[in-house]
Design an enzyme around this catalytic site. Structure first.
Site: not given
Ligand code: OAD
Length: 234
Positions: A56, A91, A94, A109, A117, A136, A177, A202
């Site tokens: 992290y 999710q 940042d 998330h 803490c 802390c 996502t 997406n």
């Molecule tokens: P993923 O990496 O699973 O999915 C990202 C999506 O964005 C994919 O479907 C890509 O095709 C799409 N993508 C990539 N570049 C893009 C762009 N320039 N424009 C539009 N789409 C684009 O990420 P998340 O779905 O956010 O959680 O992942 C969900 C969660 O899994 C995260 O919050 C994190 C991770 O594990 C935790 O760590 C708890």
């Protein structure tokens, strides 16, 4: 004039990709380089806190040097100019939504620029690397300072507020996502059951594509501003 009154937006890592932050599941993404069970679970933190904190620390260093892109800015513009309500649920850990100006925002998330803490539950803004010997500022204990991130096996934040908004929305947008991680991946079904129009923006079809009434595939900086213009100006 838009036919909609209440919008819920779910965003994921694809939204921040063009700001320079890695996604998780794309080729070469974060989960291709690290194992979830080594860095993103409470058990990993208990077993090997140094490795988890370093993972992290890298994310935090990355998040410090980036700026919102045209898609974050378009969503902030939508919130500011739309006649009805807009809630953004991200999710992403940042700070790019808030830096672009989005205010009605849920970081389901958690946030990489905050520390939590585990001993007393205190939360505080945090911009530096975290170490295991950090104390802390509220309770004085060491060894329990973790990034304020929801790990696998933990409950995402503000779920009651999110589900309340989903059951009332008439437009649900899912942006950048992959639809792999629940409960977020289930939001489209909730919104649909509530009668909302459901739209995916997406790069490619997500896991949940069959549940969306409309899908526009392309880069977020292109498709999101265009969709927002359509909503605001018809
Ligand atoms: P993923 O990496 O699973 O999915 C990202 C999506 O964005 C994919 O479907 C890509 O095709 C799409 N993508 C990539 N570049 C893009 C762009 N320039 N424009 C539009 N789409 C684009 O990420 P998340 O779905 O956010 O959680 O992942 C969900 C969660 O899994 C995260 O919050 C994190 C991770 O594990 C935790 O760590 C708890």
């Amino acid at each position: 004039m838009s036919a909609f009154e209440r919008i819920v937006i779910l965003t994921g890592a694809g939204l921040s990709a063009e700001s320079g932050l890695s996604t998780f599941r794309d080729k070469g993404g974060i989960w291709a380089r690290h194992r979830i069970e080594d860095v993103a679970t409470p058990e990993a933190f208990a077993r090997d806190p140094e490795t988890v904190l370093e993972f992290y620390n890298q994310r935090r260093r990355g998040a410090r040097g980036v700026t919102p892109n045209a898609a974050h800015q378009a969503l902030a513009r939508l919130e500011a100019e739309f006649a009805g309500s807009v809630m953004t649920v991200t999710q992403n850990i940042d700070p790019l939504h808030e830096q672009a100006g989005t205010r009605n925002l849920v970081h389901m998330h958690g946030e990489i620029l905050k520390v939590l803490c585990t001993h007393c539950g205190a939360r505080a803004p945090w911009n530096e690397d975290l170490t295991v010997d950090l104390a802390c500022r509220r309770c004085g204990n060491t060894g329990g300072m973790r990034p304020d991130i929801v790990w696998f096996g933990e409950m995402p934040y503000q779920m009651d507020r999110i589900y309340a908004a989903l059951t009332e929305c008439d437009l649900f947008l899912s942006i950048g996502t992959s639809g792999n991680v629940y409960p977020a991946a289930g939001f489209v079904a909730e919104a649909r059951a509530a009668g909302a129009h459901t739209v995916e923006l997406n790069l490619e079809p997500s896991e949940g594509i069959s549940l969306f009434a409309e899908a526009i595939h392309g880069k977020a900086t292109k498709v999101v501003p265009a969709y927002v213009d359509r909503l605001l100006h018809g």
